[in-house]
Structure formats: C-alpha cells, structure tokens
Design a protein around this motif. Structure first.
Motif, mmCIF file in Angstrom:
data_model
loop_
_atom_site.group_PDB
_atom_site.id
_atom_site.type_symbol
_atom_site.label_atom_id
_atom_site.label_comp_id
_atom_site.label_asym_id
_atom_site.label_seq_id
_atom_site.Cartn_x
_atom_site.Cartn_y
_atom_site.Cartn_z
ATOM 1 N N GLY A 1 0.817 -1.190 0.000
ATOM 2 C CA GLY A 1 0.000 0.000 0.000
ATOM 3 C C GLY A 1 0.857 1.247 0.000
ATOM 4 O O GLY A 1 2.062 1.187 -0.253
ATOM 5 N N PRO A 2 0.271 2.412 0.278
ATOM 6 C CA PRO A 2 1.028 3.656 0.390
ATOM 7 C C PRO A 2 2.142 3.515 1.427
ATOM 8 O O PRO A 2 2.019 2.754 2.388
ATOM 9 N N GLU A 3 3.228 4.236 1.223
ATOM 10 C CA GLU A 3 4.366 4.215 2.136
ATOM 11 C C GLU A 3 5.084 2.864 2.144
ATOM 12 O O GLU A 3 5.902 2.593 3.019
ATOM 13 N N GLY A 4 4.786 2.001 1.160
ATOM 14 C CA GLY A 4 5.437 0.691 1.117
ATOM 15 C C GLY A 4 4.961 -0.259 2.190
ATOM 16 O O GLY A 4 5.630 -1.251 2.504
ATOM 17 N N ILE A 5 3.770 0.021 2.756
ATOM 18 C CA ILE A 5 3.210 -0.829 3.798
ATOM 19 C C ILE A 5 2.828 -2.190 3.201
ATOM 20 O O ILE A 5 2.193 -2.264 2.152
ATOM 21 N N ALA A 6 3.230 -3.281 3.883
ATOM 22 C CA ALA A 6 2.959 -4.631 3.391
ATOM 23 C C ALA A 6 1.600 -5.116 3.871
ATOM 24 O O ALA A 6 1.211 -4.868 5.013
ATOM 25 N N PHE A 7 0.899 -5.814 2.990
ATOM 26 C CA PHE A 7 -0.404 -6.389 3.318
ATOM 27 C C PHE A 7 -0.419 -7.863 2.956
ATOM 28 O O PHE A 7 0.028 -8.254 1.880
ATOM 29 N N ILE B 1 -9.001 -3.092 -5.533
ATOM 30 C CA ILE B 1 -8.916 -2.400 -4.244
ATOM 31 C C ILE B 1 -7.523 -1.830 -4.024
ATOM 32 O O ILE B 1 -7.370 -0.681 -3.585
ATOM 33 N N PHE B 2 -6.507 -2.601 -4.336
ATOM 34 C CA PHE B 2 -5.140 -2.106 -4.163
ATOM 35 C C PHE B 2 -4.872 -0.912 -5.070
ATOM 36 O O PHE B 2 -4.292 0.097 -4.645
ATOM 37 N N THR B 3 -5.287 -1.011 -6.319
ATOM 38 C CA THR B 3 -5.034 0.075 -7.265
ATOM 39 C C THR B 3 -5.728 1.361 -6.827
ATOM 40 O O THR B 3 -5.115 2.445 -6.810
ATOM 41 N N LYS B 4 -6.991 1.265 -6.457
ATOM 42 C CA LYS B 4 -7.736 2.445 -6.022
ATOM 43 C C LYS B 4 -7.211 2.997 -4.703
ATOM 44 O O LYS B 4 -7.384 4.187 -4.409
ATOM 45 N N GLY B 5 -6.566 2.139 -3.907
ATOM 46 C CA GLY B 5 -6.040 2.569 -2.614
ATOM 47 C C GLY B 5 -4.607 3.044 -2.643
ATOM 48 O O GLY B 5 -3.992 3.243 -1.594
ATOM 49 N N GLY B 6 -4.074 3.221 -3.859
ATOM 50 C CA GLY B 6 -2.710 3.721 -3.977
ATOM 51 C C GLY B 6 -1.640 2.669 -3.784
ATOM 52 O O GLY B 6 -0.488 2.992 -3.471
ATOM 53 N N GLY B 7 -2.006 1.405 -3.990
ATOM 54 C CA GLY B 7 -1.041 0.329 -3.826
ATOM 55 C C GLY B 7 -1.033 -0.591 -5.022
ATOM 56 O O GLY B 7 -1.517 -0.249 -6.101
ATOM 57 N N SER B 8 -0.506 -1.801 -4.827
ATOM 58 C CA SER B 8 -0.442 -2.766 -5.920
ATOM 59 C C SER B 8 -0.340 -4.176 -5.354
ATOM 60 O O SER B 8 0.203 -4.391 -4.263
ATOM 61 N N VAL B 9 -0.879 -5.134 -6.105
ATOM 62 C CA VAL B 9 -0.753 -6.538 -5.736
ATOM 63 C C VAL B 9 0.684 -6.973 -5.977
ATOM 64 O O VAL B 9 1.315 -6.568 -6.959
ATOM 65 N N ALA B 10 1.213 -7.802 -5.084
ATOM 66 C CA ALA B 10 2.603 -8.265 -5.191
ATOM 67 C C ALA B 10 2.646 -9.741 -5.578
ATOM 68 O O ALA B 10 1.655 -10.461 -5.463
ATOM 69 N N GLU B 11 3.806 -10.172 -6.029
ATOM 70 C CA GLU B 11 3.997 -11.573 -6.385
ATOM 71 C C GLU B 11 3.927 -12.446 -5.131
ATOM 72 O O GLU B 11 4.339 -12.022 -4.052
ATOM 73 N N PRO B 12 3.411 -13.670 -5.262
ATOM 74 C CA PRO B 12 3.348 -14.573 -4.106
ATOM 75 C C PRO B 12 4.721 -14.763 -3.467
ATOM 76 O O PRO B 12 5.717 -14.996 -4.154
ATOM 77 N N GLY B 13 4.766 -14.624 -2.155
ATOM 78 C CA GLY B 13 6.014 -14.799 -1.429
ATOM 79 C C GLY B 13 6.793 -13.534 -1.187
ATOM 80 O O GLY B 13 7.697 -13.499 -0.345
ATOM 81 N N SER B 14 6.470 -12.459 -1.904
ATOM 82 C CA SER B 14 7.248 -11.228 -1.780
ATOM 83 C C SER B 14 6.888 -10.416 -0.543
ATOM 84 O O SER B 14 7.612 -9.488 -0.168
#
Length: 250
Positions: free
Chosen positions: A91-97, A116-129
């Motif tokens: 998410g924002p600030e590099g916060i992990a979810f 949800i991630f895109t609209k919330g200023g974040g992005s989905v990450a690769e599994p395990g990351s």
C-alpha cells in the motif's frame, strides 16, 4: 514481555464495530466452512473447527448460521466449493499487506483485490514477496477483567506458550502455530477461558507512520480489504505513533 504494536489496538477497535454491524458473521462462516472442509464436520475431532465455532459463539453468531457454515464446508449444501486463497500487496508508504480469503470464485476475488489495491494507492505483489516479512503464530485472547497478569503468564508458560502480551482489556498469548489448540486446551483446564483462538501473521519489522493523512490513507486501504465479503483476515506491518493514534480515535 513484549507489547503489541499500536495498529493492533486500532484493528481491534474496528473488530468490535464489525461485531455490532454483524459483518463478522460472514468471516466466521468462512472460517468454519474451511475448517469443516479440511478436517470434517465434527468439532470434537477437528481442533480447527472447534476453534472457529468457539470464535463464532464469542460474537453471538446464531446456531443455525454456524450449522449452515459447517454443512457448506462438508459439501452437504452443494454449490461451488469454498477455497482458501492468500493475496499479497503493498500500500502507500510501502506498507505490506497479507490477506487471507475464502471464496467460491478465485477469479472474481483476485480481480477485486487488484482493484482495491489500485484504487487505494497500492499494488498486488507476487506470491512470497510479502509473506516472508511476517511470522506465523497462534494467538489466544483472554479477557483481562478479573485476571491478574502474573497468574495468566504462569498458566501460559505452563501450557507451552511463546509469549504473553497485554492490550488494555485483553491478555494476548502467542504460541507456535502447531501448538495453538494444545495451549488453549491447557489454559481452559487451568480455569482461563479464551475469548478467541486463531492463527495470525505478525510483522517482523513494523513501519511507523507519523503523519495523520498518510495513516488515514493506509487505514482506508485496510478497511476496503477487510470489508470485502471473501476476506477473513488482513495482516499488515503498519504502526502509528501515539500522537497519530490519538487523532485516529477522535
């Protein structure tokens, strides 16, 4: 022993509001269904199901809804099978979810998570990351009212717990994930009745956010993820300063 981060307090304030709204019943139903699917519908033979049912009872979930969730998990009601899924993102600030979900449509839920991630200023990450930044633990919560810290700590250590922490109105006992049921049973035998028991993912290195606007932005993303019908748990490494926490509670 160590204390929980302040974000944990914010999450449990929200959890109590969710109980009032009734949204927590959906999450309980998912947990019960998954447990019944994996270990059968008899809670006396399925520790995970027993814990899920106990948690549901703790928030006053009606008996008929509990029974329906068990039957959904065992396949007695037919329909699409419930599947577990884990999603990771930033998410924002590099916060992990780290998001745990139960769904009968993986494609739909995955698309919803990306949105949800895109609209919330974040992005989905690769599994395990993201997952490697969290430690898997068993968590047992016991009401603090009438329970002194020394007796519960002694009982938890005797039961084989890893740690005991204090949060305002609750004692939080952490265990090895494989020992959750055994420790909870031991505490019951010693006269301490758990409010909840579940598996959790705790951040290894919480990121502290000290600005109110950024904190609200991250909280908004958390809320959107947590409110999704298929989501059971959302874990994050977000933490806040005392000053921001006070403003968030205003």
């Amino acid at each position: 022993m160590a204390g929980h981060n302040k974000w944990s307090k914010v999450k449990h304030i929200k959890a109590r509001v969710d109980v009032v709204r009734g949204k927590v019943f959906s999450k309980c139903a998912h947990e019960i269904a998954i447990a019944a699917r994996d270990g059968g519908g008899d809670p006396t033979m399925n520790p995970r199901l027993r814990a899920a049912i106990d948690n549901a009872k703790a928030v006053s979930m009606p008996k008929d809804k509990i029974e329906r969730a068990v039957k959904k998990g065992t396949g007695e009601l037919g329909g699409e099978a419930i599947q577990e899924a884990t999603y990771e993102g930033y998410g924002p600030e590099g916060i992990a979810f780290l998001i745990e979900a139960a769904t009968d449509n993986l494609n739909r839920t995955a698309a919803d998570m990306r949105s949800i991630f895109t609209k919330g200023g974040g992005s989905v990450a690769e599994p395990g990351s993201v997952a490697y930044q969290f430690d898997r633990k068993g968590e047992i919560r016991i009401a603090a009212e009438g329970v002194e810290e020394d007796p519960i700590m002694e009982a938890a250590i005797t039961a084989g717990a890893d740690d005991v922490q204090m949060e305002e109105d609750e004692h939080v006992i952490l265990t090895d994930p494989t020992q959750l049921a055994a420790v909870a049973d031991s505490l019951r035998e010693q006269g301490f009745e758990p409010k909840t028991q579940k598996l959790v993912s705790l951040p290894q290195n919480p990121i502290e956010v000290d600005e109110l606007g950024r904190a609200r932005q991250v909280m908004n993303l958390y809320d959107k993820l947590d409110d999704h019908a298929d989501v059971i748990h959302v874990f994050t490494n977000f933490d806040v300063t005392d000053e921001v926490l006070a403003q968030l509670e205003d």
